[in-house]
Each structure stands twice: as structure tokens, then as C-alpha cells.
Design a protein around this motif. Structure first.
Motif, PDB file in Angstrom:
ATOM      1  N   LYS A  75      33.275  32.433  21.248  1.00 29.80           N
ATOM      2  CA  LYS A  75      33.631  32.877  22.708  1.00 29.80           C
ATOM      3  C   LYS A  75      33.958  31.893  23.367  1.00 29.80           C
ATOM      4  O   LYS A  75      34.444  32.010  24.579  1.00 29.80           O
ATOM      5  N   ASN A  76      33.919  30.695  22.916  1.00 25.65           N
ATOM      6  CA  ASN A  76      34.303  29.358  23.815  1.00 25.65           C
ATOM      7  C   ASN A  76      33.545  29.513  25.035  1.00 25.65           C
ATOM      8  O   ASN A  76      34.174  29.308  26.303  1.00 25.65           O
ATOM      9  N   THR A  77      32.346  29.559  24.991  1.00 24.26           N
ATOM     10  CA  THR A  77      31.244  29.938  25.957  1.00 24.26           C
ATOM     11  C   THR A  77      30.070  29.198  26.087  1.00 24.26           C
ATOM     12  O   THR A  77      29.552  28.966  25.164  1.00 24.26           O
ATOM     13  N   VAL A  78      29.550  28.421  27.136  1.00 26.95           N
ATOM     14  CA  VAL A  78      28.537  27.845  27.293  1.00 26.95           C
ATOM     15  C   VAL A  78      27.523  28.464  28.285  1.00 26.95           C
ATOM     16  O   VAL A  78      27.939  29.096  29.191  1.00 26.95           O
ATOM     17  N   TYR A  79      26.251  28.391  27.958  1.00 33.03           N
ATOM     18  CA  TYR A  79      25.219  29.008  28.581  1.00 33.03           C
ATOM     19  C   TYR A  79      24.142  28.027  29.309  1.00 33.03           C
ATOM     20  O   TYR A  79      24.132  27.109  28.409  1.00 33.03           O
ATOM     21  N   LEU A  80      23.570  28.228  30.436  1.00 36.45           N
ATOM     22  CA  LEU A  80      22.437  27.528  30.636  1.00 36.45           C
ATOM     23  C   LEU A  80      21.340  28.223  31.272  1.00 36.45           C
ATOM     24  O   LEU A  80      21.601  28.961  32.038  1.00 36.45           O
ATOM     25  N   GLU A  81      20.208  28.426  30.262  1.00 35.71           N
ATOM     26  CA  GLU A  81      19.255  28.968  30.796  1.00 35.71           C
ATOM     27  C   GLU A  81      18.106  28.319  31.420  1.00 35.71           C
ATOM     28  O   GLU A  81      17.884  27.072  31.126  1.00 35.71           O
ATOM     29  N   MET A  82      17.900  28.693  32.740  1.00 34.20           N
ATOM     30  CA  MET A  82      16.971  27.847  33.425  1.00 34.20           C
ATOM     31  C   MET A  82      15.737  28.792  33.881  1.00 34.20           C
ATOM     32  O   MET A  82      15.715  29.780  34.364  1.00 34.20           O
TER      33      MET A  82
END
Length: 121
Positions: A75-82
Motif C-alpha cells: 500500500k506504500n504506507t507507513v504507520y506510527l503507533e504511539m
């Protein structure tokens, strides 16, 4: 034309959680690095977390054990779970990607528009 579109910012109480997303769109041949930066008022922009294609993630010391960066290559997606957010995490968070949009094997830097994260009681 490559674009990075972020979502997921907002306000949360100390100890709370937020998850940021950033999707890259346009003509993309390869994404070398996806990362998250942040900039607090009166401070320089700093890298928070980065993930290289096929590599392990890296984090600034202040977020280790609390933040998790992940990437969905399809998906060409990056996530940041904080998690366990602190008031000092308050900043504008920017998505960054070093990617090849021309097919020449040369990586150029692209930035998202930024999303505000506010941690306050």
C-alpha cells in the motif's frame, strides 16, 4: 507527481495512544526509506523513527519502547503507533519518504503536510 498524505493526529491525554498513517501515491518505482519526523514549537525538526526497505526499524531514544513504526509495502504506507504518550511528544509530525519516482534508481526526498499531535491533560 508523488504525494504523501498523513492522517491520524489529534489530542490525547498523557498515557494515551494515537496511530498515524502516511500513504504515498503517484508514480513510484521504489521506496527506500520511510520515516517520521516531528517538530515542536521553537525546536528543530527531529527524526522519530525510520524503516528501511527490508531492514529493521530505528527510533530516537526518547520514544523507544513506546512508539512502533511499521510499513505496508503493498500500500506504500507507513504507520506510527504511539503509546504511553507524554506532553513532550506534542509536536507536528511529518511523514518522509526517500523514493524513486523516475525509474532512474535515484532516491529523492518527499514530505507530508504534517499532522498535529497534542498531549495534554
Amino acid at each position: 507527481q508523488v504525494q504523501l498524505v498523513e492522517s491520524g493526529g489529534g489530542s490525547v491525554q498523557p498515557g494515551g495512544s494515537l496511530k498515524l498513517s502516511c500513504a504515498a501515491s503517484g508514480t513510484i518505482f521504489n521506496i527506500y526509506v520511510m520515516s517520521w519526523y516531528r517538530q515542536a514549537p521553537g525546536k528543530q525538526r527531529e527524526v522519530v523513527a525510520a524503516i528501511v526497505s527490508g531492514g529493521n526499524p530505528n527510533y530516537v531514544d526518547s520514544v523507544k519502547g513506546r512508539f512502533t513504526i511499521s510499513r505496508d509495502n503493498a500500500k506504500n504506507t507507513v504507520y506510527l503507533e504511539m503509546n504511553s504518550l507524554k506532553p513532550e511528544d506534542t509536536a507536528v509530525y511529518y511523514c518522509h519518504a526517500a523514493l524513486d519516482g523516475s525509474g532512474w534508481g535515484i532516491g529523492y526526498d518527499y514530505w507530508g503536510q504534517g499532522t498535529q499531535v497534542t498531549v495534554s491533560s
